[in-house]
Scaffold this active site. Structure first.
Site, mmCIF file in Angstrom:
data_model
loop_
_atom_site.group_PDB
_atom_site.id
_atom_site.type_symbol
_atom_site.label_atom_id
_atom_site.label_comp_id
_atom_site.label_asym_id
_atom_site.label_seq_id
_atom_site.Cartn_x
_atom_site.Cartn_y
_atom_site.Cartn_z
ATOM 1 N N ILE A 32 0.981 -0.952 -0.062
ATOM 2 C CA ILE A 32 -0.039 -0.125 0.221
ATOM 3 C C ILE A 32 0.837 1.256 0.164
ATOM 4 C CG2 ILE A 32 -1.665 1.372 1.430
ATOM 5 C CD1 ILE A 32 -3.192 -1.089 2.134
ATOM 6 N N ASP A 80 14.623 0.883 11.923
ATOM 7 C CA ASP A 80 13.154 0.223 12.430
ATOM 8 C C ASP A 80 12.803 1.552 13.100
ATOM 9 O OD1 ASP A 80 11.671 -1.001 14.452
ATOM 10 O OD2 ASP A 80 13.073 -2.951 14.374
ATOM 11 N N LYS A 140 8.002 12.505 16.014
ATOM 12 C CA LYS A 140 8.814 13.197 16.724
ATOM 13 C C LYS A 140 10.066 13.607 15.778
ATOM 14 C CE LYS A 140 9.560 13.728 20.974
ATOM 15 N NZ LYS A 140 9.209 14.796 21.831
ATOM 16 N N SER A 173 -3.981 3.328 9.141
ATOM 17 C CA SER A 173 -4.463 2.608 10.280
ATOM 18 C C SER A 173 -5.339 1.360 9.686
ATOM 19 C CB SER A 173 -5.218 3.628 11.046
ATOM 20 O OG SER A 173 -5.768 3.042 12.232
ATOM 21 N N LYS A 191 -3.937 -0.203 16.605
ATOM 22 C CA LYS A 191 -4.583 0.813 15.298
ATOM 23 C C LYS A 191 -5.528 1.889 16.346
ATOM 24 C CE LYS A 191 -2.557 -0.691 11.577
ATOM 25 N NZ LYS A 191 -1.452 0.004 11.257
ATOM 26 N N ILE A 220 -7.969 -4.872 0.669
ATOM 27 C CA ILE A 220 -7.226 -4.170 -0.630
ATOM 28 C C ILE A 220 -6.460 -5.487 -1.217
ATOM 29 C CG2 ILE A 220 -5.614 -2.448 -1.405
ATOM 30 C CD1 ILE A 220 -7.970 -1.330 -0.416
#
Ligand code: COA
Length: 318
Positions: A32, A80, A140, A173, A191, A220
């Site tokens: 996606i 990561d 952040k 999400s 989520k 999807i």
């Protein structure tokens, strides 16, 4: 390999709307997110995609760059999202090499099917860390640059912004936590946290011009979960599609189009929102996947098998 535009972008957008813009995307080598980034690159943006797998991330960056002549797409592997320091360095490198960050897609996620009985505390924590802490680390690391971009691309909703839009973030999400879903406790809880994070970013950073929204994709085609269902046979696909008001699985292009909408001028006044792109499917209830009939599967005490990385031997981890 160049992919036809029709697979990742509809015809309704002007080709240059994201000229001189930079998108920073975690999980960018995924099915996606790569389509989302490819669409933005096609429409003028440069991009920096991040992932844990070096080879996969670098290869996908090269591939996405074929969407537009002259596009610059950085592929930063071995990053990561759970590592705040690595995320900070990745954002710095993106800015050094591409000149800034105008758009962020927080797309990295962890997912597998497991009932609570098969889910160790560390398994639960891994998904929470990737999805929730990872999205927080993404905010952040990129916020100073997003704020700069937002200040430079203010819009009053009347005159089109001269140099386009900027200062926008999208969290990828899901919809499974709206009603809850078996075998997906860890993902549902994570989520819900991601959705809350997006709202908080909107509230705190909106006054400085940042927009923060969620895209919640439904089923999807081509994604890991749907491929798994396909392996269960045509019947499983038909049953899944019959449960969707729009009558079919979605395409990555439909998620990419939603992304362009939220990042482009058409989405300027959309803030703190969740854009569900699922053909209405969450309204009719979620299925955990073929072969896991509710509640029979749970009552059988069987272990989920056929899932990549499956670790459980029996339902004794509770
Ligand atoms: N069922 C139950 N537990 C599982 C599992 C499964 N299918 N897969 C992993 N786990 C558990 C492990 O056993 C481990 O727990 P333990 O220490 O108690 O044994 C824990 O999860 C962490 O696993 P590990 O492989 O060390 O973590 P990781 O950080 O390398 O990987 C995951 C994170 C588990 C989310 C892995 O599935 C992943 O890397 N996913 C990324 C790809 C992905 O999910 N893509 C879909 C995006 S929507």
């Amino acid at each position: 390999m160049p992919i036809p535009k029709s697979e990742y972008l509809s015809e309704v957008w002007k080709d240059d709307i994201f000229n001189n813009k930079v998108v920073f995307c975690t999980g960018g080598a995924g099915t996606i997110c790569s389509a989302q980034v490819r669409a933005l690159v096609h429409l003028g943006a440069d991009a920096c995609i991040l992932g844990r797998n070096v080879e996969k991330t670098e290869r996908m960056a090269q591939d996405i760059a074929t969407a537009r002549k002259g596009a610059r797409v950085l592929g930063l592997g071995a990053v990561d999202v759970r590592d705040a320091g690595a995320m900070g360095k990745a954002a710095e490198r993106c800015v050094q090499e591409l000149g800034g960050i105008d758009f962020v897609i927080a797309g990295a996620a962890g997912n597998f099917l497991a009932p609570i009985a098969q889910l160790s505390p560390n398994a639960f924590k891994s998904v929470m860390d990737i999805d929730v802490l990872g999205s927080y680390n993404t905010v952040k690391a990129t916020l100073p640059y997003l704020l700069k971009s937002a200040a430079a691309h203010k819009t009053d909703g009347k005159t089109p912004p001269k140099d386009g839009t900027g200062g926008r973030i999208i969290f990828v999400s899901a919809t499974i936590h709206y009603a809850g879903a078996p075998l997906q406790t860890h993902v549902s809880v994570a989520k819900a946290g991601v959705d809350a994070l997006s709202a908080a970013v909107c509230i705190e950073q909106g006054p400085r011009g940042v927009t923060s929204n969620v895209i919640a994709p439904g089923p999807i085609a081509g994604t890991e979960g749907m491929e798994r269902l396909l392996k269960s046979g045509e019947e499983a696909r038909k049953a899944s599609e019959a449960n969707i008001p729009s009558g079919r699985w979605g395409t990555v292009r439909e998620i990419a189009d939603a992304t362009v909408y939220l990042f482009g001028d058409a989405g300027s006044y959309v803030n703190g929102e969740i854009l569900v792109v699922d053909g209405g499917s969450w309204h009719t209830g979620m299925q955990p996947g073929a072969g896991f009939k509710y509640p029979d599967f749970l009552l059988s005490d069987e272990v989920v098998t056929g899932v990549k990385g499956v670790k459980g031997e029996k339902q004794s981890k509770l």
